[in-house]
Write an enzyme that holds these catalytic residues in place. Structure first.
Site, PDB file in Angstrom:
ATOM      1  N   LYS A 119       0.851  -1.191   0.000  1.00 29.94           N
ATOM      2  CA  LYS A 119       0.000   0.000   0.000  1.00 29.94           C
ATOM      3  C   LYS A 119       0.889   1.245   0.000  1.00 29.94           C
ATOM      4  O   LYS A 119       1.471   1.617   1.007  1.00 29.94           O
ATOM      5  CB  LYS A 119      -0.930   0.055   1.214  1.00 29.94           C
ATOM      6  CG  LYS A 119      -2.018   1.100   0.959  1.00 29.94           C
ATOM      7  CD  LYS A 119      -2.569   1.768   2.164  1.00 29.94           C
ATOM      8  CE  LYS A 119      -1.849   2.990   2.624  1.00 29.94           C
ATOM      9  NZ  LYS A 119      -1.846   4.152   1.721  1.00 29.94           N
ATOM     10  N   GLY A 169       6.953   5.581   7.776  1.00 26.70           N
ATOM     11  CA  GLY A 169       6.069   6.742   7.800  1.00 26.70           C
ATOM     12  C   GLY A 169       6.234   7.494   9.103  1.00 26.70           C
ATOM     13  O   GLY A 169       7.262   7.365   9.777  1.00 26.70           O
ATOM     14  N   GLU A 228       9.781   1.995  10.495  1.00 31.24           N
ATOM     15  CA  GLU A 228      10.805   3.025  10.238  1.00 31.24           C
ATOM     16  C   GLU A 228      10.107   4.371  10.322  1.00 31.24           C
ATOM     17  O   GLU A 228       9.340   4.725   9.428  1.00 31.24           O
ATOM     18  CB  GLU A 228      11.412   2.831   8.837  1.00 31.24           C
ATOM     19  CG  GLU A 228      12.087   1.489   8.624  1.00 31.24           C
ATOM     20  CD  GLU A 228      13.457   1.390   9.283  1.00 31.24           C
ATOM     21  OE1 GLU A 228      13.839   2.318  10.031  1.00 31.24           O
ATOM     22  OE2 GLU A 228      14.137   0.384   9.056  1.00 31.24           O
ATOM     23  N   GLU A 259       9.611  16.539  14.811  1.00 25.25           N
ATOM     24  CA  GLU A 259      10.052  16.418  13.421  1.00 25.25           C
ATOM     25  C   GLU A 259       9.264  17.396  12.550  1.00 25.25           C
ATOM     26  O   GLU A 259       8.034  17.386  12.560  1.00 25.25           O
ATOM     27  CB  GLU A 259       9.811  14.989  12.918  1.00 25.25           C
ATOM     28  CG  GLU A 259      10.343  14.776  11.523  1.00 25.25           C
ATOM     29  CD  GLU A 259      10.045  13.378  10.994  1.00 25.25           C
ATOM     30  OE1 GLU A 259       8.877  12.954  11.074  1.00 25.25           O
ATOM     31  OE2 GLU A 259      10.972  12.734  10.487  1.00 25.25           O
TER      32      GLU A 259
HETATM   33  P1  NAD Z   1       2.407   8.771   7.135  1.00 20.79           P
HETATM   34  O1  NAD Z   1       2.666   8.107   8.420  1.00 20.79           O
HETATM   35  O2  NAD Z   1       1.363   9.821   7.068  1.00 20.79           O
HETATM   36  O3  NAD Z   1       1.994   7.706   6.014  1.00 20.79           O
HETATM   37  C1  NAD Z   1       2.824   6.625   5.658  1.00 20.79           C
HETATM   38  C2  NAD Z   1       1.977   5.523   5.064  1.00 20.79           C
HETATM   39  O4  NAD Z   1       1.143   4.975   6.078  1.00 20.79           O
HETATM   40  C3  NAD Z   1       1.028   5.973   3.953  1.00 20.79           C
HETATM   41  O5  NAD Z   1       0.938   4.960   2.994  1.00 20.79           O
HETATM   42  C4  NAD Z   1      -0.291   6.123   4.695  1.00 20.79           C
HETATM   43  O6  NAD Z   1      -1.433   6.002   3.876  1.00 20.79           O
HETATM   44  C5  NAD Z   1      -0.203   4.972   5.662  1.00 20.79           C
HETATM   45  N1  NAD Z   1      -1.034   5.090   6.862  1.00 20.79           N
HETATM   46  C6  NAD Z   1      -1.371   6.229   7.519  1.00 20.79           C
HETATM   47  N2  NAD Z   1      -2.148   5.930   8.578  1.00 20.79           N
HETATM   48  C7  NAD Z   1      -2.292   4.588   8.594  1.00 20.79           C
HETATM   49  C8  NAD Z   1      -2.981   3.671   9.442  1.00 20.79           C
HETATM   50  N3  NAD Z   1      -3.688   4.089  10.498  1.00 20.79           N
HETATM   51  N4  NAD Z   1      -2.923   2.350   9.166  1.00 20.79           N
HETATM   52  C9  NAD Z   1      -2.208   1.907   8.103  1.00 20.79           C
HETATM   53  N5  NAD Z   1      -1.551   2.730   7.256  1.00 20.79           N
HETATM   54  C10 NAD Z   1      -1.579   4.052   7.508  1.00 20.79           C
HETATM   55  O7  NAD Z   1       3.827   9.315   6.653  1.00 20.79           O
HETATM   56  P2  NAD Z   1       4.143  10.250   5.415  1.00 20.79           P
HETATM   57  O8  NAD Z   1       3.671  11.622   5.773  1.00 20.79           O
HETATM   58  O9  NAD Z   1       3.699   9.616   4.151  1.00 20.79           O
HETATM   59  O10 NAD Z   1       5.758  10.215   5.432  1.00 20.79           O
HETATM   60  C11 NAD Z   1       6.516  11.071   6.193  1.00 20.79           C
HETATM   61  C12 NAD Z   1       6.995  10.378   7.459  1.00 20.79           C
HETATM   62  O11 NAD Z   1       7.720   9.198   7.121  1.00 20.79           O
HETATM   63  C13 NAD Z   1       7.963  11.227   8.251  1.00 20.79           C
HETATM   64  O12 NAD Z   1       7.613  11.182   9.612  1.00 20.79           O
HETATM   65  C14 NAD Z   1       9.299  10.548   8.041  1.00 20.79           C
HETATM   66  O13 NAD Z   1      10.228  10.730   9.065  1.00 20.79           O
HETATM   67  C15 NAD Z   1       8.914   9.130   7.884  1.00 20.79           C
HETATM   68  N6  NAD Z   1       9.961   8.402   7.167  1.00 20.79           N
HETATM   69  C16 NAD Z   1      10.733   7.520   7.854  1.00 20.79           C
HETATM   70  C17 NAD Z   1      11.770   6.847   7.196  1.00 20.79           C
HETATM   71  C18 NAD Z   1      12.630   5.859   7.925  1.00 20.79           C
HETATM   72  O14 NAD Z   1      13.209   5.017   7.258  1.00 20.79           O
HETATM   73  N7  NAD Z   1      12.751   5.916   9.236  1.00 20.79           N
HETATM   74  C19 NAD Z   1      11.990   7.085   5.841  1.00 20.79           C
HETATM   75  C20 NAD Z   1      11.189   8.001   5.178  1.00 20.79           C
HETATM   76  C21 NAD Z   1      10.155   8.645   5.854  1.00 20.79           C
END
Ligand code: NAD
Length: 490
Positions: free
Chosen positions: A175, A228, A250, A383
């Site tokens: 997803k 995320g 992550e 962040e």
């Molecule tokens: P996000 O958490 O909003 O979304 C990430 C993914 O999770 C998306 O596909 C989203 O649809 C899904 N999602 C959201 N809520 C969910 C739920 N309740 N159940 C299942 N899936 C769900 O993150 P974003 O805004 O897309 O990305 C930015 C974040 O990602 C930042 O906080 C960043 O630090 C983090 N990030 C971490 C790494 C790492 O390797 N540590 C790498 C890149 C980004």
């Protein structure tokens, strides 16, 4: 408008309810693609397909060497189509074409590396302390894995999950982020010729609540690999815990970049810039807290300002551009909010004040630099995920370590020094999954990557990452023997 479809059991489909949502080009501010707006019926169908493929053994039963070859064919396809895939990523997330093209080419390495690893997962023979038995340990795939990715590096972060999951013999449902689904669907179309049996890789698109949650909670999903934000990571961790599912999470970071007076200050300045302003700050490893030794504070600051003041901001497709737009309007609003918070908290806005006047007419944010930051401020603790650097000052190693570790996160850190003893001391004392010395923002398929605390659980990349997708099973072989007392454990 380009129309994309989801992939279930080798078939390209619309969402069961026929709904679509638009994907927007962050630079042009225009919708450019239609993505299926899936719901739980699509998740059900995708997990069913993955479960059937797993149970049928079409992938887990394939010889590991043969599985490895499929992954290597995927690597070749990725390499041949890197520019094409990068252009789709840029249309969706607005990052620089130069950065995404590089990333897409490099991404092939994960498929090649884990393809090579597929037939090197060896069982072992524990030295059992009992007579007449022999035991061995097998490594078995988990089953259906859910791979959930964010918008900042959609295909790369998918590769970190998909390559080891497939090498280990699992089947998957992907997803992608609702903001950047197109590149994942295009990638899956391109790899159709690689030799994956139908149902091994499936993809559904839509929001976290409508698609992500039914996927995480589906009883046939055994593991969730997620990249995320902390809020979604926490929710997924809670949902997964109810059914004791395995997770790799992550999440975010607030990584310190620490400069000592004995460092090469020109190299450090460039490392700091690449740490926090590259990708417009939208990286989990952003070195967003800059810790400058008081003796070099002003010199390093001047070097930074000199390079960043006239940075070229604009079209991500233009090779001259250095800072591209952020991915969404919501992300820009969030960054501007944090800049306002920093001012209210009493930090000095040394660069980027024009952001506060620019408003919401575009997705561009200029590099922003706060000095006189206290580590207790929200801008130093939360962040921001944008081009905002918080500068703090320290007197000695102990104070640098204390500030560096005063965070709920623990993803990465940078140390700039020419003293290798100091470098090793700092590497040992900083709580983070990665410590870079005299470099920053380097990752590789060969090195483990992941965080501590609210930066997450588990590691991706490196040879041990395949075990995040394998279960150990102990098999005991014994001569049949009449035991004297069956009520006592052997
Ligand atoms: P996000 O958490 O909003 O979304 C990430 C993914 O999770 C998306 O596909 C989203 O649809 C899904 N999602 C959201 N809520 C969910 C739920 N309740 N159940 C299942 N899936 C769900 O993150 P974003 O805004 O897309 O990305 C930015 C974040 O990602 C930042 O906080 C960043 O630090 C983090 N990030 C971490 C790494 C790492 O390797 N540590 C790498 C890149 C980004």
């Amino acid at each position: 408008m380009q129309r994309y479809r989801i992939l279930i059991d080798g078939q390209w489909r619309d969402a069961a309810n026929g709904a679509v949502f638009a994907s927007e080009n962050p630079y042009l501010g225009e919708p450019w693609a239609e993505i299926p707006d899936c719901g739980s019926a699509d998740v059900e169908a995708a997990v069913d397909a993955a479960a059937r493929a797993f149970d049928a053994g079409v992938w887990s039963g394939m010889k590991p060497s043969a599985r490895g070859l499929v992954l290597m064919r995927i690597a070749d396809i990725v390499e041949q189509n890197a520019d094409h895939l990068a252009r789709i990523e840029v249309r969706d997330n607005g990052k620089l074409l130069a950065e995404m093209a590089n990333q897409c080419r490099y991404m092939a390495n994960w498929y090649r590396y884990f393809g090579g690893l597929a037939d090197k997962v060896e069982g072992r023979v524990p030295p059992i302390d009992k007579d007449g038995v022999f035991a061995f340990v097998r490594h078995e795939p988990l089953g259906v894995c859910a791979l959930i990715t964010p918008w900042n590096s959609p295909l790369l972060l998918l590769a970190w999950k998909l390559a080891p999951a497939l090498a280990a013999g699992n089947t998957v449902v992907i997803k992608p982020s609702e903001f950047t689904s197109a590149s994942t669907l295009e990638f899956l179309r391109l790899i159709e010729t690689a030799g994956l049996p139908a149902g091994v890789v499936n993809a559904v698109t839509g929001t976290g609540p409508a698609v992500g949650e039914p996927l995480v909670t589906h009883p046939r999903v055994r593991k969730i690999a997620f990249t995320g934000g902390v809020a979604a990571g926490r929710r997924i961790n809670e949902l997964a815990a109810r059914d004791f599912k395995r997770v790799t999470l992550e999440l975010g970071g607030k990584s310190p970049n620490i400069v000592f007076p004995d460092a090469d200050l020109d190299a450090a300045a460039l490392g700091i810039i690449s740490g926090v302003f590259a990708a417009t700050g939208q990286t989990c490893i952003a070195g967003s807290r800059l810790l400058l030794h008081e003796d070099v504070h002003d010199i390093v600051l001047e070097k930074l300002l000199a390079r960043v003041r006239d940075v070229r901001i604009g079209d991500p497709m233009d090779p001259e551009t250095e800072i591209a737009p952020v991915a969404t309007r919501a992300q820009k609003a969030r960054i501007l909010d944090y800049i306002r918070i920093g001012v209210e908290e009493g930090a000095t806005l040394a660069l980027g004040a024009e952001n506060l006047d620019r408003g919401m007419t575009d997705n561009l944010v200029s590099p922003t630099l706060f000095t006189a930051v206290d580590n207790g401020m929200r801008i130093a603790q939360e962040e921001i995920f944008g081009p905002v650097l918080c500068v703090l000052s320290f007197r000695d190693e102990d104070e640098a370590v204390q500030i560096a570790n005063d965070t709920v996160f623990g993803l990465a850190a940078g140390v700039w020094t020419s003293d290798m003893s100091r470098a090793l001391r700092m590497a040992e004392r900083i709580r983070a999954g990665t410590v870079w010395v005299n470099t920053y923002r380097a990752t590789s398929y060969t090195a483990p990557f992941g965080g501590l605390g609210q930066s997450g659980i588990g590691r991706e990349s490196g040879s041990r990452a395949i075990h995040e997708y394998l279960e150990e099973k102990a098999v005991w072989l014994a001569e049949p023997r009449l035991v004297a007392n069956p009520f006592i454990r052997r």
